[in-house]
Every structure is written in C-alpha cells, then in structure tokens.
Design a protein around this motif. Structure first.
Motif, PDB file in Angstrom:
ATOM      1  N   TRP A   1       0.837  -1.201   0.000  1.00 29.50           N
ATOM      2  CA  TRP A   1       0.000   0.000   0.000  1.00 29.50           C
ATOM      3  C   TRP A   1       0.872   1.251   0.000  1.00 29.50           C
ATOM      4  O   TRP A   1       0.566   2.245  -0.666  1.00 29.50           O
ATOM      5  N   ALA A   2       1.969   1.198   0.743  1.00 29.48           N
ATOM      6  CA  ALA A   2       2.874   2.353   0.821  1.00 29.48           C
ATOM      7  C   ALA A   2       3.543   2.635  -0.519  1.00 29.48           C
ATOM      8  O   ALA A   2       3.989   3.767  -0.761  1.00 29.48           O
ATOM      9  N   GLU A   3       3.619   1.636  -1.400  1.00 32.01           N
ATOM     10  CA  GLU A   3       4.208   1.847  -2.729  1.00 32.01           C
ATOM     11  C   GLU A   3       3.261   2.605  -3.657  1.00 32.01           C
ATOM     12  O   GLU A   3       3.652   2.996  -4.759  1.00 32.01           O
ATOM     13  N   TYR A   4       2.038   2.797  -3.248  1.00 28.96           N
ATOM     14  CA  TYR A   4       0.993   3.499  -4.002  1.00 28.96           C
ATOM     15  C   TYR A   4       0.768   2.894  -5.398  1.00 28.96           C
ATOM     16  O   TYR A   4       0.858   3.574  -6.427  1.00 28.96           O
ATOM     17  N   PRO A   5       0.427   1.611  -5.472  1.00 33.25           N
ATOM     18  CA  PRO A   5       0.164   0.998  -6.783  1.00 33.25           C
ATOM     19  C   PRO A   5      -1.207   1.394  -7.301  1.00 33.25           C
ATOM     20  O   PRO A   5      -2.183   1.432  -6.552  1.00 33.25           O
ATOM     21  N   VAL A   6      -1.305   1.717  -8.571  1.00 30.84           N
ATOM     22  CA  VAL A   6      -2.580   2.057  -9.210  1.00 30.84           C
ATOM     23  C   VAL A   6      -2.622   1.342 -10.558  1.00 30.84           C
ATOM     24  O   VAL A   6      -1.790   1.600 -11.428  1.00 30.84           O
ATOM     25  N   ARG A   7      -3.599   0.459 -10.708  1.00 31.99           N
ATOM     26  CA  ARG A   7      -3.714  -0.262 -11.973  1.00 31.99           C
ATOM     27  C   ARG A   7      -5.132  -0.778 -12.134  1.00 31.99           C
ATOM     28  O   ARG A   7      -5.695  -1.361 -11.198  1.00 31.99           O
ATOM     29  N   SER A   8      -5.704  -0.553 -13.280  1.00 32.25           N
ATOM     30  CA  SER A   8      -7.046  -1.057 -13.545  1.00 32.25           C
ATOM     31  C   SER A   8      -6.972  -2.544 -13.892  1.00 32.25           C
ATOM     32  O   SER A   8      -5.888  -3.121 -14.043  1.00 32.25           O
ATOM     33  N   PHE A   9      -8.128  -3.158 -14.040  1.00 41.76           N
ATOM     34  CA  PHE A   9      -8.204  -4.595 -14.296  1.00 41.76           C
ATOM     35  C   PHE A   9      -7.532  -4.969 -15.609  1.00 41.76           C
ATOM     36  O   PHE A   9      -7.679  -4.283 -16.613  1.00 41.76           O
ATOM     37  N   ARG A  10      -6.801  -6.059 -15.590  1.00 39.52           N
ATOM     38  CA  ARG A  10      -6.227  -6.667 -16.794  1.00 39.52           C
ATOM     39  C   ARG A  10      -6.723  -8.108 -16.887  1.00 39.52           C
ATOM     40  O   ARG A  10      -6.768  -8.820 -15.878  1.00 39.52           O
ATOM     41  N   PRO A  11      -7.108  -8.557 -18.079  1.00 37.48           N
ATOM     42  CA  PRO A  11      -7.523  -9.960 -18.203  1.00 37.48           C
ATOM     43  C   PRO A  11      -6.434 -10.893 -17.707  1.00 37.48           C
ATOM     44  O   PRO A  11      -5.245 -10.681 -17.963  1.00 37.48           O
ATOM     45  N   ALA A  12      -6.843 -11.922 -16.973  1.00 35.03           N
ATOM     46  CA  ALA A  12      -5.865 -12.840 -16.376  1.00 35.03           C
ATOM     47  C   ALA A  12      -6.517 -14.201 -16.176  1.00 35.03           C
ATOM     48  O   ALA A  12      -7.743 -14.337 -16.170  1.00 35.03           O
ATOM     49  N   THR A  13      -5.683 -15.200 -16.013  1.00 35.18           N
ATOM     50  CA  THR A  13      -6.122 -16.551 -15.648  1.00 35.18           C
ATOM     51  C   THR A  13      -5.421 -16.939 -14.361  1.00 35.18           C
ATOM     52  O   THR A  13      -4.196 -16.820 -14.254  1.00 35.18           O
ATOM     53  N   ILE A  14      -6.193 -17.355 -13.377  1.00 40.00           N
ATOM     54  CA  ILE A  14      -5.612 -17.771 -12.100  1.00 40.00           C
ATOM     55  C   ILE A  14      -5.703 -19.283 -11.967  1.00 40.00           C
ATOM     56  O   ILE A  14      -6.531 -19.931 -12.622  1.00 40.00           O
ATOM     57  N   GLN A  15      -4.836 -19.845 -11.143  1.00 46.49           N
ATOM     58  CA  GLN A  15      -4.844 -21.271 -10.875  1.00 46.49           C
ATOM     59  C   GLN A  15      -5.154 -21.500  -9.393  1.00 46.49           C
ATOM     60  O   GLN A  15      -4.433 -20.995  -8.517  1.00 46.49           O
ATOM     61  N   VAL A  16      -6.243 -22.240  -9.161  1.00 45.11           N
ATOM     62  CA  VAL A  16      -6.666 -22.549  -7.800  1.00 45.11           C
ATOM     63  C   VAL A  16      -6.314 -24.000  -7.497  1.00 45.11           C
ATOM     64  O   VAL A  16      -6.719 -24.913  -8.222  1.00 45.11           O
ATOM     65  N   ARG A  17      -5.533 -24.206  -6.443  1.00 40.22           N
ATOM     66  CA  ARG A  17      -5.194 -25.563  -6.003  1.00 40.22           C
ATOM     67  C   ARG A  17      -6.279 -26.046  -5.051  1.00 40.22           C
ATOM     68  O   ARG A  17      -6.247 -25.734  -3.864  1.00 40.22           O
ATOM     69  N   HIS A  18      -7.230 -26.804  -5.571  1.00 38.96           N
ATOM     70  CA  HIS A  18      -8.337 -27.244  -4.733  1.00 38.96           C
ATOM     71  C   HIS A  18      -8.010 -28.591  -4.098  1.00 38.96           C
ATOM     72  O   HIS A  18      -7.601 -29.527  -4.790  1.00 38.96           O
ATOM     73  N   PRO A  19      -8.182 -28.727  -2.774  1.00 34.89           N
ATOM     74  CA  PRO A  19      -7.816 -29.987  -2.119  1.00 34.89           C
ATOM     75  C   PRO A  19      -8.664 -31.174  -2.556  1.00 34.89           C
ATOM     76  O   PRO A  19      -8.241 -32.326  -2.410  1.00 34.89           O
ATOM     77  N   GLY A  20      -9.839 -30.900  -3.131  1.00 37.90           N
ATOM     78  CA  GLY A  20     -10.712 -32.000  -3.522  1.00 37.90           C
ATOM     79  C   GLY A  20     -10.505 -32.513  -4.924  1.00 37.90           C
ATOM     80  O   GLY A  20     -10.578 -33.725  -5.170  1.00 37.90           O
ATOM     81  N   VAL A  21     -10.201 -31.617  -5.888  1.00 37.21           N
ATOM     82  CA  VAL A  21     -10.155 -32.035  -7.287  1.00 37.21           C
ATOM     83  C   VAL A  21      -8.854 -31.638  -7.984  1.00 37.21           C
ATOM     84  O   VAL A  21      -8.698 -31.873  -9.186  1.00 37.21           O
ATOM     85  N   GLY A  22      -7.936 -31.005  -7.291  1.00 38.46           N
ATOM     86  CA  GLY A  22      -6.678 -30.600  -7.907  1.00 38.46           C
ATOM     87  C   GLY A  22      -6.742 -29.180  -8.454  1.00 38.46           C
ATOM     88  O   GLY A  22      -7.608 -28.382  -8.080  1.00 38.46           O
ATOM     89  N   GLU A  23      -5.828 -28.852  -9.370  1.00 40.99           N
ATOM     90  CA  GLU A  23      -5.712 -27.475  -9.852  1.00 40.99           C
ATOM     91  C   GLU A  23      -6.801 -27.144 -10.870  1.00 40.99           C
ATOM     92  O   GLU A  23      -7.065 -27.915 -11.789  1.00 40.99           O
ATOM     93  N   ILE A  24      -7.405 -25.962 -10.681  1.00 42.20           N
ATOM     94  CA  ILE A  24      -8.441 -25.465 -11.590  1.00 42.20           C
ATOM     95  C   ILE A  24      -7.976 -24.121 -12.125  1.00 42.20           C
ATOM     96  O   ILE A  24      -7.664 -23.211 -11.354  1.00 42.20           O
TER      97      ILE A  24
END
Length: 275
Positions: free
Chosen positions: A216-239
């Motif tokens: 927060w002290a670095e004062y970052p400012v950036r609007s949304f950029r399209p992205a893909t995230i990877q969720v490591r789910h304990p039940g079914v693996g990576e999504i």
C-alpha cells in the motif's frame, strides 16, 4: 457543428424542455407573479431566481452559448427544475461534468435477492458481486465451492481484500498468490475514494498484513487486466479460471466478477465439486 457546440445545443434543448414541463405551483411560486402566461411552463427568470443565478447567464445557457459552468450551478439548476436522478446525470453529462456522486450503501452481510439471482444465473461459472470497497454482496454455489464461502467469514470481514491478505488458506490455494494479491490491491487503490469504509479497511489490513502494509505504501494504481488464475483445490486438484469483470449499469459501483473454467478439464473439475 463541433462536438462542443453540439453538446451546448443539446444542453439548451434539454433545459428548455424541462422548464416547459413545470408550472409555478410545482415549485411554490405565485402564478401571477410575472403576469399573464402565453406559453406553458416556467419562465427563464423564474428558473434563474430558483437556482440563484443571473437571468442573463441562464438565458445564454439556453441559447447554447459557450459560457463556463460549475458543478454547483448545474446542480442548483437541477434542483430548480426538479430533475430526477436520470435527468441530473444527463444534465451533468451535457454540461461536461462528472456524474453526480450518488453512491448507494449496500450492507455486505445481506445479499440482495436481485444480485443473488444474477450470480446464480451464471452457474456453473464461478461468480460474485462486490461493492466499491470490495465487500461481498452476492456469490453463487460455484464460488463457495471453488474459492471459498464468504458466509463463513466473520461479519465485517466479508471482503475480497481481507480474504486475499488475512486468510491464511488463500495463500496456499492460489498457485500465484502474490501477483493476484497485488492486482487486487492495485485495482482497489485505483477505484477507491477511501470513504470511511475504505479507510477502515486500509487501517485494519495494514495492521493484519505486512504485505498489505508494504505494498500500500508503494501506491500501486492499476485497472483490471484480463488474467487466468490457478486454484489448487484440495478435492479435485488445480483449476484454471479465466477472469472477467462487469459493471452494472444500474449502479456502476457494483462489480460482478466471473471466473470461467479455462478448458474442458477445468469445467469437469468444477462440475465434480458441484456434485
């Protein structure tokens, strides 16, 4: 006709049309104060008097002249002409001013039925709706199963920033937690005006998270950029989930986030979680 002159002509037409719809009795004026009326509606001098502006200035405005305006004067005209919310917004647009700050309050602990129907309709995609401070307003079953269930968070903590920075399980579940957390913080900083709720979040998260405090002290400012995230789910693996953001026209402060499975294998993992 230039864009500026066309806008001024539209502003003049709009004012004349709204003035014609009002009668003196609508605004508390004596009907014979200015003599016999030959045309319906308020006179220019009546609008000028109600708004507290000079008759000459208002006349020039209705003539589409290139004169300076301020938010205070335009808002005074909106009140004088008894404009509703949509008309006020349009008037400001024609006057080349920002839209009025009519920020509704949305209790984060109680999902709106209308918003709930919206995110439920997005199933089986992961979906939720946030307010301007990233408090959760609604989420669907896919969000609760794939990411987390905001209902399990303490009242006052149902917030994306709090989830990203103060919930230990999220760090382990996101394959690339730091870029995702930095992106959320940067988007919040870019869009937040730090009204009391936002200032409270910053203060509490600065105490709860060393990363939040430092970034927060670095004062970052950036609007949304399209992205893909990877969720490591304990039940079914990576999504893998592709991120989309949508604003609601009825309330642009509300942000709907869709997290769409990236391919067939990811869709199958989400389907398995949903039973």
């Amino acid at each position: 006709m230039s864009d500026g002159s066309a806008r001024r002509a539209e502003l003049a037409s709009f004012l004349r049309a709204r003035r014609a719809k009002l009668q003196p009795s609508d605004v508390g004026l004596v009907t014979d104060a200015y003599g016999t009326r030959r045309t319906p509606g308020l006179r220019r001098e009546e609008v000028a008097e109600l708004a507290g502006v000079s008759l000459t200035w208002y006349t020039w405005l209705e003539q589409g002249r290139d004169i300076s305006t301020s938010a205070q004067v335009i808002d005074a005209l909106a009140r004088a002409l008894r404009l509703d919310t949509d008309d006020r917004r349009h008037l400001r647009t024609l006057a080349d001013l920002p839209a009025p700050d009519a920020r509704p309050t949305h209790p984060p602990e109680v999902p709106s039925p209308r918003l709930q129907r919206l995110v439920d309709a997005a199933m089986p995609n992961v979906a939720c709706v946030y307010d301007a401070h990233l408090d959760y307003l609604a989420w669907n079953a896919a969000y609760a199963k794939v990411r987390h269930d905001p209902a399990t968070m303490a009242p006052g903590r149902r917030n994306l920033l709090w989830f990203m920075f103060a919930e230990a399980g999220e760090r382990a579940r996101l394959a690339r937690w730091e870029p995702a957390a930095r992106a959320v913080l940067s988007q919040f900083r870019a869009s937040s005006d730090l009204h009391p709720r936002g200032a409270q979040l910053v203060e509490e998260l600065s105490s709860a998270s060393a990363e939040f405090r430092a970034w927060w002290a670095e004062y970052p400012v950036r609007s949304f950029r399209p992205a893909t995230i990877q969720v490591r789910h304990p039940g079914v693996g990576e999504i893998s989930l592709e991120m989309f953001q949508l604003r609601l026209v009825e309330d642009p402060d509300l942000l709907m986030v869709l997290q769409v499975p990236a391919d067939e294998a990811d869709r199958a993992r989400v389907a398995a979680l949903l039973g």
